[in-house]
Scaffold this motif. Structure first.
Motif, short mmCIF file in Angstrom:
data_model
loop_
_atom_site.label_atom_id
_atom_site.label_comp_id
_atom_site.label_asym_id
_atom_site.label_seq_id
_atom_site.Cartn_x
_atom_site.Cartn_y
_atom_site.Cartn_z
N SER A 169 16.59 -3.10 4.37
CA SER A 169 16.16 -2.24 3.26
C SER A 169 14.73 -2.56 2.85
O SER A 169 13.93 -1.66 2.61
N GLY A 170 14.41 -3.86 2.77
CA GLY A 170 13.07 -4.26 2.35
C GLY A 170 12.01 -3.70 3.29
O GLY A 170 11.00 -3.13 2.85
N LEU A 171 12.24 -3.84 4.59
CA LEU A 171 11.26 -3.37 5.56
C LEU A 171 11.18 -1.84 5.57
O LEU A 171 10.10 -1.26 5.71
N THR A 172 12.32 -1.19 5.40
CA THR A 172 12.34 0.28 5.39
C THR A 172 11.62 0.83 4.16
O THR A 172 10.83 1.77 4.26
N ILE A 173 11.88 0.22 3.01
CA ILE A 173 11.20 0.67 1.78
C ILE A 173 9.69 0.48 1.94
O ILE A 173 8.89 1.37 1.61
N PHE A 174 9.29 -0.68 2.47
CA PHE A 174 7.86 -0.97 2.65
C PHE A 174 7.20 0.09 3.54
O PHE A 174 6.14 0.64 3.21
N ALA A 175 7.84 0.40 4.68
CA ALA A 175 7.29 1.41 5.59
C ALA A 175 7.24 2.78 4.92
O ALA A 175 6.28 3.54 5.08
N THR A 176 8.28 3.09 4.14
CA THR A 176 8.33 4.38 3.44
C THR A 176 7.22 4.49 2.40
O THR A 176 6.61 5.56 2.24
N VAL A 177 6.93 3.38 1.71
CA VAL A 177 5.85 3.38 0.71
C VAL A 177 4.52 3.71 1.38
O VAL A 177 3.72 4.51 0.85
N ILE A 178 4.28 3.13 2.55
CA ILE A 178 3.01 3.41 3.24
C ILE A 178 2.96 4.88 3.68
O ILE A 178 1.94 5.56 3.49
N ALA A 179 4.06 5.38 4.21
CA ALA A 179 4.10 6.80 4.60
C ALA A 179 3.84 7.70 3.40
O ALA A 179 3.09 8.68 3.49
N THR A 180 4.43 7.34 2.25
CA THR A 180 4.26 8.13 1.03
C THR A 180 2.82 8.08 0.54
O THR A 180 2.27 9.08 0.06
N ALA A 181 2.19 6.91 0.66
CA ALA A 181 0.78 6.78 0.27
C ALA A 181 -0.10 7.69 1.12
O ALA A 181 -1.02 8.34 0.61
N LEU A 182 0.20 7.76 2.42
CA LEU A 182 -0.58 8.63 3.31
C LEU A 182 -0.42 10.09 2.90
O LEU A 182 -1.40 10.85 2.88
N MET A 183 0.81 10.49 2.56
CA MET A 183 1.03 11.86 2.09
C MET A 183 0.25 12.11 0.81
O MET A 183 -0.35 13.18 0.63
N GLY A 184 0.25 11.11 -0.07
CA GLY A 184 -0.40 11.27 -1.37
C GLY A 184 -1.90 11.43 -1.25
O GLY A 184 -2.49 12.31 -1.88
N ILE A 185 -2.53 10.59 -0.39
CA ILE A 185 -3.99 10.70 -0.32
C ILE A 185 -4.42 11.98 0.40
O ILE A 185 -5.44 12.58 0.05
N THR A 186 -3.59 12.44 1.35
CA THR A 186 -3.90 13.72 2.02
C THR A 186 -3.82 14.87 1.01
O THR A 186 -4.73 15.71 0.94
N GLU A 187 -2.75 14.84 0.23
CA GLU A 187 -2.54 15.89 -0.78
C GLU A 187 -3.71 15.90 -1.78
O GLU A 187 -4.26 16.96 -2.11
N LYS A 188 -4.10 14.72 -2.23
CA LYS A 188 -5.19 14.61 -3.20
C LYS A 188 -6.50 15.16 -2.63
O LYS A 188 -7.23 15.89 -3.31
N LEU A 189 -6.79 14.83 -1.37
CA LEU A 189 -8.04 15.31 -0.76
C LEU A 189 -8.03 16.83 -0.62
O LEU A 189 -9.03 17.50 -0.88
N ILE A 190 -6.88 17.39 -0.22
CA ILE A 190 -6.80 18.85 -0.06
C ILE A 190 -7.00 19.53 -1.41
O ILE A 190 -7.72 20.53 -1.53
#
Length: 288
Positions: free
Chosen positions: A165-186
């Motif tokens: 769970s710890g590793l999955t949450i960590f990977a998910t947080v990074i994926a979510t951050a990538l979505m967030g910065i893309t959304e913000k730039l657009i």
């Protein structure tokens, strides 16, 4: 064998140094982004309040959480008590959690002040899910692994789930951050548009690359079996848990073969030895 150990230690240190460097660079780029290209930081419902979101997520939810994951791997801590390391692991995760919550509050407050709808994007759905699961992980980690009440068989059963769970949450947080910065730039880059690759777009795309590199370095370090905290100091850590005298003898046998004659123990303490291996798993391998 000693030379191989030193070489391995050197490799670990090089990886750790790279990971810290990439992590610090990510935090610096996030600050350059909000101060140089955006409206800086404030807490008044303006865009400056929103900017706490990327800065705190990258600092807390990505960087500090990443360090919390590999804290058991640091070879110079293997002489420290396991309990101290558990407190450090739990403490870093708690700080990451607090920063993540503050960063979410900043977004909700900013949206409400500007009448922007909440929770409509995929980024927000997965982000909120990650925060909820992270809180649950933190609560269960405290209850099962840190407080002395949970029975050993429960720790043994939950440890693989805790790690996964710890590793999955960590990977998910990074994926979510990538979505967030893309959304913000657009949303934010109108003139020139994101598609025209202005300097801000390049900077933030590089930030996204650094987050992926940071994540993959942490996951690599966390998944190498030979960098696990060794179960050698088991005897002195486990004795207080209430192992039987036999169990303690087996523990010391495993730690130091001169303590007792193994052949005497072999027959009648097979069960204790099996139990002890489980103790190893439960007691020694909190993030792997």
């Amino acid at each position: 064998h000693g030379a191989r150990k030193m070489e391995d230690y050197g490799r670990f240190l090089a990886l750790l140094a790279s990971t810290l460097l990439v992590g610090f660079l990510s935090i610096i780029l996030s600050l350059v982004w909000v101060f140089h290209y955006r409206e800086g930081l404030s807490w008044d419902g303006s865009l400056g309040e929103f900017n706490w979101h990327p800065v705190l997520i990258i600092t807390g939810f990505v960087f500090i959480q990443g360090i919390a994951i590999i804290v058991y791997r640091l070879p110079w801590t293997w002489k420290c008590s396991k309990l101290l390391m558990k407190f450090i692991h739990a403490g870093l995760n708690t700080i990451a959690m607090i920063l993540a919550i503050v960063s979410m509050v900043a977004v909700f407050e900013f949206h409400n002040a500007k009448n922007i709808p909440n929770m409509y994007s995929l980024h927000s759905w997965i982000g909120l899910t990650a925060v909820i699961f992270y809180s649950l992980q933190l609560f269960l980690g405290f209850a099962v692994f840190l407080l002395p009440f949970a029975p050993v068989h429960l720790r043994v059963a939950l440890m693989p789930i805790h790690i996964y769970s710890g590793l999955t949450i960590f990977a998910t947080v990074i994926a979510t951050a990538l979505m967030g910065i893309t959304e913000k730039l657009i949303f934010a880059l109108k003139n020139p548009a994101y598609s025209a690759s202005p300097p801000e777009a390049t900077l933030v795309n590089c930030l996204g690359l650094l987050l992926v590199i940071f994540g993959s370095l942490i996951l690599w370090m966390a998944s190498r079996p030979h960098w696990k905290r060794p179960p050698a100091e088991n005897a002195k850590i486990l004795r207080p848990i209430g192992a039987t005298h036999e169990g303690t003898e087996v523990e010391s046998t495993m730690t130091n073969s001169s303590n007792a004659d193994k052949s005497d123990l072999r027959g009648n303490t097979e069960a204790a030895r099996k139990q002890n291996i489980k103790f190893d798993e439960a007691g020694q391998r909190s993030t792997m």
